[in-house]
Design a protein around this motif. Structure first.
Motif, mmCIF file in Angstrom:
data_model
loop_
_atom_site.group_PDB
_atom_site.id
_atom_site.type_symbol
_atom_site.label_atom_id
_atom_site.label_comp_id
_atom_site.label_asym_id
_atom_site.label_seq_id
_atom_site.Cartn_x
_atom_site.Cartn_y
_atom_site.Cartn_z
ATOM 1 N N TRP A 268 -3.765 2.411 1.637
ATOM 2 C CA TRP A 268 -2.756 1.883 2.555
ATOM 3 C C TRP A 268 -3.131 0.498 3.073
ATOM 4 C CZ3 TRP A 268 1.811 3.957 4.709
ATOM 5 C CH2 TRP A 268 2.144 5.245 4.265
ATOM 6 N N TYR B 61 4.835 -1.592 -2.852
ATOM 7 C CA TYR B 61 4.287 -0.560 -1.972
ATOM 8 C C TYR B 61 5.315 0.553 -1.789
ATOM 9 C CZ TYR B 61 0.642 -3.927 -0.687
ATOM 10 O OH TYR B 61 -0.399 -4.826 -0.730
ATOM 11 N N ARG B 62 4.822 1.758 -1.622
ATOM 12 C CA ARG B 62 5.672 2.926 -1.372
ATOM 13 C C ARG B 62 5.440 3.435 0.052
ATOM 14 N NH1 ARG B 62 6.640 5.068 -6.579
ATOM 15 N NH2 ARG B 62 6.804 3.279 -7.988
ATOM 16 N N GLU B 63 6.255 4.385 0.462
ATOM 17 C CA GLU B 63 6.118 5.016 1.779
ATOM 18 C C GLU B 63 6.054 3.966 2.904
ATOM 19 O OE1 GLU B 63 6.380 8.262 1.981
ATOM 20 O OE2 GLU B 63 6.365 8.458 -0.221
ATOM 21 N N GLY C 67 -3.223 4.996 -4.029
ATOM 22 C CA GLY C 67 -2.872 5.775 -2.840
ATOM 23 C C GLY C 67 -3.396 5.178 -1.546
ATOM 24 N N ASN D 128 3.122 5.953 -10.983
ATOM 25 C CA ASN D 128 4.037 6.463 -9.954
ATOM 26 C C ASN D 128 5.028 5.386 -9.522
ATOM 27 O OD1 ASN D 128 2.685 8.841 -10.012
ATOM 28 N ND2 ASN D 128 1.591 8.558 -8.078
ATOM 29 N N GLN E 15 1.895 2.174 1.217
ATOM 30 C CA GLN E 15 0.886 2.786 0.354
ATOM 31 C C GLN E 15 1.003 2.216 -1.048
ATOM 32 O OE1 GLN E 15 1.434 6.998 -0.492
ATOM 33 N NE2 GLN E 15 -0.756 7.346 -0.266
ATOM 34 N N TRP E 16 -0.162 1.847 -1.628
ATOM 35 C CA TRP E 16 -0.150 1.368 -3.002
ATOM 36 C C TRP E 16 -0.168 2.562 -3.928
ATOM 37 C CZ3 TRP E 16 1.693 -2.761 -4.811
ATOM 38 C CH2 TRP E 16 1.454 -3.129 -6.137
ATOM 39 N N PRO E 17 0.814 2.688 -4.817
ATOM 40 C CA PRO E 17 0.934 3.924 -5.600
ATOM 41 C C PRO E 17 -0.145 4.045 -6.679
ATOM 42 C CG PRO E 17 2.531 2.291 -6.333
ATOM 43 C CD PRO E 17 1.866 1.709 -5.120
#
Length: 280
Positions: free
Chosen positions: A233, A255-257, A231, A280, A274-276
């Motif tokens: 960043w 990465y997400r988001e 989670g 996820n 963000q690293w999940p």
């Protein structure tokens, strides 16, 4: 016959006529005279003593030759802090405050003391601004240049802001350490960029990164997951025309988001993701 020494007002007018920006002239002459910008205006009929006139003419010539104001005065205001600056570090840009603001948003959302890492810290501007605005954060900062790290340490000591200053090339001395937030203003200018001559007074190793300017950013995007908590960043500053490429790198790495932030000229200046968490 020798010309009479100019007044402060006349010196500023001469600088303007020579092509110097008004703010630059005020900052330089205020530095020479020991006056604020308001002080210059209220003392504009004061004649410059010989020593101050000589110093002013020297600094004026250097600025007209392209040397940054911060190198001439030895100081720069960044995110509410006065930093001491030398030619061993980049002159901090106002646009980099965008990166700091985004980081502070994420830290406020976290709601607990966080571990923060600033990579390629230079003068310490990003790390110190984060620590100043978020005292509960444990802030570490890394730079490959011993001279730059000395500038950053001195700024931290003078401002009484506790940052863990570390020598090293990006993550090389951070084995096993993980962070909630990693920020960096890395080198991102292409080797043949036509603007490089205008930046000749600043350290080249802090500016240039391969044929397309993205070599260091690729490395950071690839290595950062090993140093992010689930989670966490990664936020990166980059060139005004590199946003799409950097965001694609972040997404393709996992990465997400993935998001972006605009600079003062409404260019995409920062990208991050963000690293999940596992699964996820």
């Amino acid at each position: 016959m020798t010309s009479p020494a100019p007044t402060i007002g006349q010196a500023l007018a001469q600088a303007r006529d020579a092509g110097l920006a008004r703010l630059d002239a005020q900052l330089l002459l205020g530095h020479v005279c020991g006056l604020s910008r308001t002080g210059l205006l209220t003392n504009d009929d004061q004649v410059l003593p010989a020593a101050q006139l000589a110093r002013w003419q020297q600094l004026l010539a250097r600025r007209l030759a392209g040397e940054p104001v911060a190198y001439l005065t030895g100081r720069h205001e960044f995110h509410g802090l006065t930093l001491h600056i030398t030619s061993d570090v980049l002159d901090p840009r106002p646009d980099t405050e965008t990166l700091v603001d985004w980081g502070l948003e994420l830290l406020a959302r976290l709601g607990r003391p966080a571990r923060v890492l600033d990579l390629g810290t230079g003068s310490g501007a990003i790390a110190l601004a984060i620590k100043h605005r978020c005292p509960s954060a444990q802030v570490s900062a890394v730079d490959f240049s011993a001279a730059a790290l000395a500038v950053a340490r001195a700024n931290g000591a003078r401002l009484n802001l506790d940052v863990d200053w570390q020598p090293g090339n990006w993550f090389e001395n951070l084995a096993g350490q993980r962070f909630d937030l990693i920020l960096s203003n890395p080198p991102y200018i292409a080797e043949d960029d036509p603007h490089m001559p205008a930046l000749r007074h600043e350290p080249r190793q802090a500016l240039v990164s391969g044929a397309d300017g993205l070599d260091d950013i690729r490395s950071l995007v690839r290595q950062a997951p090993q140093h992010l908590v689930a989670g966490g960043w990664l936020l990166l500053e980059h060139g005004h025309d590199q946003g799409v490429a950097v965001q694609d790198l972040l997404r393709s790495t996992g990465y997400r988001e993935v998001d972006r932030r605009l600079d003062l000229a409404d260019h995409v200046r920062c990208s991050g993701g963000q690293w999940p968490a596992a699964g996820n």
